[in-house]
Design a protein around this motif. Structure first.
Motif, PDB file in Angstrom:
ATOM      1  N   ARG A  57       0.759  -1.083  -0.170  1.00 20.69           N
ATOM      2  CA  ARG A  57      -0.207   0.029  -0.045  1.00 20.69           C
ATOM      3  C   ARG A  57       0.863   1.047   0.038  1.00 20.69           C
ATOM      4  NH1 ARG A  57      -4.333  -1.769   4.437  1.00 20.69           N
ATOM      5  NH2 ARG A  57      -5.208  -3.727   3.436  1.00 20.69           N
ATOM      6  N   LEU A  58       1.896   1.061   0.845  1.00 24.49           N
ATOM      7  CA  LEU A  58       2.848   2.462   0.802  1.00 24.49           C
ATOM      8  C   LEU A  58       3.437   2.486  -0.448  1.00 24.49           C
ATOM      9  CD1 LEU A  58       4.640   1.826   4.110  1.00 24.49           C
ATOM     10  CD2 LEU A  58       2.924   3.451   3.583  1.00 24.49           C
ATOM     11  N   ARG A  59       3.796   1.481  -1.242  1.00 28.17           N
ATOM     12  CA  ARG A  59       4.372   1.807  -2.648  1.00 28.17           C
ATOM     13  C   ARG A  59       3.379   2.150  -3.532  1.00 28.17           C
ATOM     14  NH1 ARG A  59       7.131  -3.302  -1.268  1.00 28.17           N
ATOM     15  NH2 ARG A  59       5.257  -4.379  -2.370  1.00 28.17           N
ATOM     16  N   ARG A  60       2.005   1.937  -3.275  1.00 27.29           N
ATOM     17  CA  ARG A  60       0.966   2.423  -4.013  1.00 27.29           C
ATOM     18  C   ARG A  60       0.663   3.891  -3.818  1.00 27.29           C
ATOM     19  NH1 ARG A  60      -3.883  -1.255  -3.736  1.00 27.29           N
ATOM     20  NH2 ARG A  60      -4.772   0.264  -5.088  1.00 27.29           N
ATOM     21  N   LEU A  61       1.178   4.478  -2.900  1.00 32.94           N
ATOM     22  CA  LEU A  61       0.726   5.816  -2.626  1.00 32.94           C
ATOM     23  C   LEU A  61       1.126   6.825  -3.613  1.00 32.94           C
ATOM     24  CD1 LEU A  61       1.133   6.292   1.506  1.00 32.94           C
ATOM     25  CD2 LEU A  61      -1.008   6.204   0.249  1.00 32.94           C
ATOM     26  N   PRO A  62       2.312   6.792  -3.993  1.00 37.09           N
ATOM     27  CA  PRO A  62       2.705   8.075  -5.064  1.00 37.09           C
ATOM     28  C   PRO A  62       1.707   7.981  -6.385  1.00 37.09           C
ATOM     29  CG  PRO A  62       4.751   6.862  -4.108  1.00 37.09           C
ATOM     30  CD  PRO A  62       3.456   5.965  -3.662  1.00 37.09           C
ATOM     31  N   THR A  63       1.699   6.532  -6.616  1.00 36.20           N
ATOM     32  CA  THR A  63       0.732   6.315  -8.024  1.00 36.20           C
ATOM     33  C   THR A  63      -0.690   6.846  -7.437  1.00 36.20           C
ATOM     34  OG1 THR A  63       1.999   4.388  -8.507  1.00 36.20           O
ATOM     35  CG2 THR A  63      -0.322   4.439  -9.409  1.00 36.20           C
ATOM     36  N   VAL A  64      -1.354   6.661  -6.427  1.00 31.13           N
ATOM     37  CA  VAL A  64      -2.606   7.264  -6.066  1.00 31.13           C
ATOM     38  C   VAL A  64      -2.691   8.708  -6.326  1.00 31.13           C
ATOM     39  CG1 VAL A  64      -4.320   7.395  -4.226  1.00 31.13           C
ATOM     40  CG2 VAL A  64      -3.370   5.037  -4.856  1.00 31.13           C
ATOM     41  N   ALA A  65      -1.699   9.165  -5.530  1.00 30.12           N
ATOM     42  CA  ALA A  65      -1.316  10.690  -5.532  1.00 30.12           C
ATOM     43  C   ALA A  65      -1.252  11.292  -6.751  1.00 30.12           C
ATOM     44  CB  ALA A  65      -0.307  11.277  -4.640  1.00 30.12           C
ATOM     45  N   SER A  66      -0.370  10.586  -7.533  1.00 31.95           N
ATOM     46  CA  SER A  66      -0.385  11.386  -9.174  1.00 31.95           C
ATOM     47  C   SER A  66      -1.627  11.174  -9.861  1.00 31.95           C
ATOM     48  CB  SER A  66       0.645  10.627  -9.711  1.00 31.95           C
ATOM     49  OG  SER A  66       0.258   9.168  -9.878  1.00 31.95           O
ATOM     50  N   PHE A 103      -4.507  11.315  -8.512  1.00 27.79           N
ATOM     51  CA  PHE A 103      -5.629  12.216  -7.997  1.00 27.79           C
ATOM     52  C   PHE A 103      -5.245  13.881  -8.547  1.00 27.79           C
ATOM     53  CE2 PHE A 103      -6.487  15.631  -4.838  1.00 27.79           C
ATOM     54  CZ  PHE A 103      -7.711  15.653  -4.601  1.00 27.79           C
ATOM     55  N   VAL A 104      -3.958  13.819  -8.534  1.00 29.36           N
ATOM     56  CA  VAL A 104      -3.361  15.215  -9.164  1.00 29.36           C
ATOM     57  C   VAL A 104      -3.933  15.318 -10.632  1.00 29.36           C
ATOM     58  CG1 VAL A 104      -1.577  16.640  -9.881  1.00 29.36           C
ATOM     59  CG2 VAL A 104      -1.519  15.586  -7.543  1.00 29.36           C
ATOM     60  N   ALA A 153      -6.353  13.730 -12.174  1.00 27.65           N
ATOM     61  CA  ALA A 153      -7.845  13.983 -12.360  1.00 27.65           C
ATOM     62  C   ALA A 153      -8.180  15.181 -11.936  1.00 27.65           C
ATOM     63  CB  ALA A 153      -8.314  12.593 -11.381  1.00 27.65           C
ATOM     64  N   HIS A 154      -7.615  16.013 -11.038  1.00 31.64           N
ATOM     65  CA  HIS A 154      -8.091  17.097 -10.682  1.00 31.64           C
ATOM     66  C   HIS A 154      -7.225  18.453 -10.908  1.00 31.64           C
ATOM     67  CE1 HIS A 154      -9.921  14.197  -7.920  1.00 31.64           C
ATOM     68  NE2 HIS A 154     -10.801  15.008  -7.717  1.00 31.64           N
ATOM     69  N   LEU A 155      -6.675  18.111 -11.981  1.00 39.36           N
ATOM     70  CA  LEU A 155      -5.745  19.085 -12.540  1.00 39.36           C
ATOM     71  C   LEU A 155      -6.205  20.605 -12.824  1.00 39.36           C
ATOM     72  CD1 LEU A 155      -2.686  19.071 -13.178  1.00 39.36           C
ATOM     73  CD2 LEU A 155      -3.040  18.776 -15.401  1.00 39.36           C
ATOM     74  N   GLY A 156      -7.561  20.649 -13.061  1.00 40.15           N
ATOM     75  CA  GLY A 156      -8.328  21.922 -13.169  1.00 40.15           C
ATOM     76  C   GLY A 156      -8.531  22.621 -12.022  1.00 40.15           C
ATOM     77  N   PRO A 157      -9.032  22.281 -11.061  1.00 36.87           N
ATOM     78  CA  PRO A 157      -9.296  22.639  -9.930  1.00 36.87           C
ATOM     79  C   PRO A 157      -7.961  22.982  -9.052  1.00 36.87           C
ATOM     80  CG  PRO A 157     -10.786  20.964 -10.063  1.00 36.87           C
ATOM     81  CD  PRO A 157      -9.915  20.550 -11.146  1.00 36.87           C
ATOM     82  N   LEU A 158      -6.959  22.075  -9.027  1.00 30.18           N
ATOM     83  CA  LEU A 158      -5.870  22.444  -8.472  1.00 30.18           C
ATOM     84  C   LEU A 158      -5.025  23.572  -9.167  1.00 30.18           C
ATOM     85  CD1 LEU A 158      -4.441  18.781  -8.001  1.00 30.18           C
ATOM     86  CD2 LEU A 158      -5.317  20.441  -6.189  1.00 30.18           C
ATOM     87  N   GLY A 159      -5.132  23.502 -10.582  1.00 30.53           N
ATOM     88  CA  GLY A 159      -4.426  24.700 -11.095  1.00 30.53           C
ATOM     89  C   GLY A 159      -5.165  26.119 -10.989  1.00 30.53           C
ATOM     90  N   ALA A 160      -6.306  26.043 -10.942  1.00 30.56           N
ATOM     91  CA  ALA A 160      -7.083  27.086 -10.419  1.00 30.56           C
ATOM     92  C   ALA A 160      -6.805  27.639  -9.089  1.00 30.56           C
ATOM     93  CB  ALA A 160      -8.380  27.015 -10.811  1.00 30.56           C
TER      94      ALA A 160
END
Length: 578
Positions: free
Chosen positions: A8-17, A19-20, A22-29
């Motif tokens: 699960r720890l190894r998968r965290l960076p993949t999950v975070a990326s 998420f980023v 998928a939500h690139l629009g709101p995060l950029g705004a």
């Protein structure tokens, strides 16, 4: 350790990326909002240990509310404090100190620095959420990531929000809640799941707003009820769901208002002067803001009445261009737009109704009276007077026009043209909106210096710091205002020394209790009845009264006099001045 945990720890960076992405629009705004805050206030305003720049305007009131609250035990109503305007007391809500944030930080107060503020970070968060929320709404309408950024950036550059920050009204900067609710009206509800999500978000906004500011809450509740109507019209859920949701929203807010002390702690909620703090019919095109600050680099100021800065609602050239374009497009495709009436009719009617309330009982155009509807408000004045700054209720219509016009551009018949028009809209807005000189967050007067040795010595073993005569008042001028206006300086020093303080400015005040206290204090001093647990701060014009009391010791400090009754003095009373 479970074998699955390292995986699960190894998968965290993949999950975070994921998420980023998928939500690139709101995060950029949100990033656009951060850049705007840095341009207006500078990075120093994000330092929670810097307090000096908060001396101006109403910032000091909000800051002192948090500082005194953190020095006291939690009591009911939530946010109640006895140490500020002692012995009358007040609440976080009436200090406009954003109760939810203060309550969240209270458990950590012991480890937080003595000098700690959340006003700068809160305003930054509001700008970031302004952009992120606009981008999220655009995303739900299938906008591309660049289009999401542009919609979010356009809303970040809203003069109405930026002007509210310049007025030191940070609790009123949660405009993103209004954008979210307006957006939920315009987003299609294709399934029962979409409808339930919309109703859940509306309830969450009601709960959140109730612990931020009553004016924001009133608009949020109105928009949440209209969203329930829209949901009922869509028929994705049985009619009982939206009806129940509307009742729950209103009931939850009333309960939270009681819990936070907005209801039941002050006899009179009315503020007087209803009709003066209104909006003008030309508010959307008038760039004249608070203290005659011009928010447009191109348009000239239009006439208005003195206190109509509360109804400031300049859209900006970019939004005005988008609105004009959107109206042309809607007129060309009226039959298709009419089929979407369930989305815009409920929010449109509520926004227009709130706009009418924003105009108040004296409707003006360019500052000239065009209609007096005082008779309409007379029967309900008791209920509307608490919202005497009615001009603020222009905001739902403001954001319906701003967000709605941007979303119309996204849904152009020729999608290839949309990015160019949106980009032109943002460029026009950016060039037009005057962000000032970027020094709003600079250090103010050095009033947060540590208490002097004389004050520390006088305060040792004592409990109270009393300004004499007091300076106690609310937004309507109720209370006692004979004391010095620099009371925030002494209130801060009382906080640093763990003393109560008897003066201050609050949103609402029980005038009869305030007058009784001020007159009683005056009688006590004149009769020589001083409290040995109190340090008195006297103006020079009244120092002779303390010097005439046996057993008192007075020293001058900062144009006032520190006076204490020695605890070993025998039976204090009057004596002739030598």
């Amino acid at each position: 350790m479970s074998p699955a945990l390292p995986e699960r720890l190894r998968r965290l960076p993949t999950v975070a990326s994921t998420f980023v992405i998928a939500h690139l629009g709101p995060l950029g705004a949100a990033g656009v909002g951060l850049l705007a805050f840095l341009a207006v206030y500078g990075p120093a305003a994000l330092d929670p240990t810097r307090l000096g720049w908060l001396l101006r305007d109403d910032f000091s009131q909000h800051l002192l509310g948090w500082l005194f609250f953190r020095n006291e035990p939690l009591r009911f109503p939530l946010g109640a404090m006895e140490g500020f305007i002692h012995p009358l007391g007040t609440t976080l809500g009436y200090m406009d100190a954003i109760p939810w944030v203060a309550l969240l930080l209270l458990p950590f107060s012991a480890v937080l620095p003595v000098d700690f503020q959340y006003i700068g970070p809160w305003m930054c968060a509001c700008l970031m959420l302004q952009g992120a929320t606009g981008a999220w709404v655009a995303r739900r309408l299938d906008a591309s990531v660049p289009q999401q950024w542009m919609v979010g950036g356009l809303l970040v550059l809203s003069p109405t929000l930026l002007a509210r920050m310049s007025m030191a009204h940070e609790a009123l900067c949660a405009h993103w809640t209004l954008i979210l609710l307006v957006g939920l009206h315009l987003i299609p509800q294709r399934s029962a799941r979409d409808a339930k999500q919309a109703l859940g978000l509306a309830l969450a906004m009601c709960v959140f707003a109730a612990g931020v500011h009553p004016v924001i809450t009133a608009m949020v509740v109105a928009l949440s009820v209209s969203l329930c109507v829209r949901t009922a019209l869509e028929r994705q859920l049985p009619w009982r769901w939206p009806v129940l949701a509307a009742g729950v929203n209103v009931g939850t807010v009333l309960v939270l208002f009681y819990v936070f002390g907005y209801l039941g702690t002050v006899r009179t909620l009315g503020a007087g002067a209803f009709g003066g703090f209104s909006a003008d019919l030309a508010a959307f095109i008038n760039p004249l803001g608070y203290r005659d600050l011009l928010w447009s680099r191109f348009l000239s100021a239009l006439p208005r009445q003195g206190a109509q800065y509360e109804g400031f609602a300049y859209l900006g050239l970019g939004v005005l261009f988008a609105l004009w374009t959107a109206l042309v497009l809607v007129a060309r495709d009226a039959p298709q737009v009419a089929r979407l009436w369930r989305r815009f009719v409920p929010v449109g009617l509520v926004s227009l109704g709130l706009f009418f309330f924003a105009l108040s009982s004296h409707i003006t155009l360019r500052g000239e009276l065009v209609a007096n509807v005082s008779a309409l408000y007379a029967p309900v004045m008791r209920w509307v007077e608490p919202f005497r700054s009615s001009g603020r209720f222009v905001w739902p219509l403001y954001y319906l026009l701003a967000l709605g016009s941007a979303l119309v551009l996204i849904r152009l018949p020729r999608p290839s043209v949309a990015p160019s028009l949106l980009a032109l809209t943002v460029v026009l807005q950016g060039f037009d909106v005057n962000l000032g000189r970027g020094r709003q967050g600079q250090e103010g007067p050095a009033w947060t210096t540590a208490p002097s040795e004389a004050l520390r010595e006088a305060a040792e073993g004592r409990k109270h710091l009393v300004l004499y005569p007091p300076q106690i008042h609310d937004g309507s001028g109720r209370g006692c205002r004979a004391g010095p206006r620099e009371f925030p300086l002494w209130a801060y020093r009382a906080y640093r020394l763990g003393l109560t303080f008897n003066s201050g400015y609050v949103a609402r005040l029980d005038d009869s209790r305030a007058q009784s206290y001020c007159l009683g204090l005056d009688d006590d001093v004149r009769a020589g009845r001083l409290d040995p647990d109190t340090v008195y701060l006297s103006i020079p014009q009244r120092i002779h009264e303390f010097r005439a009391i046996r057993g008192t010791r007075c020293v001058q400090e900062d144009r006032l006099y520190l006076c204490v009754l020695e605890k070993d003095a025998a039976s204090p009373g009057r004596q002739a001045t030598p």
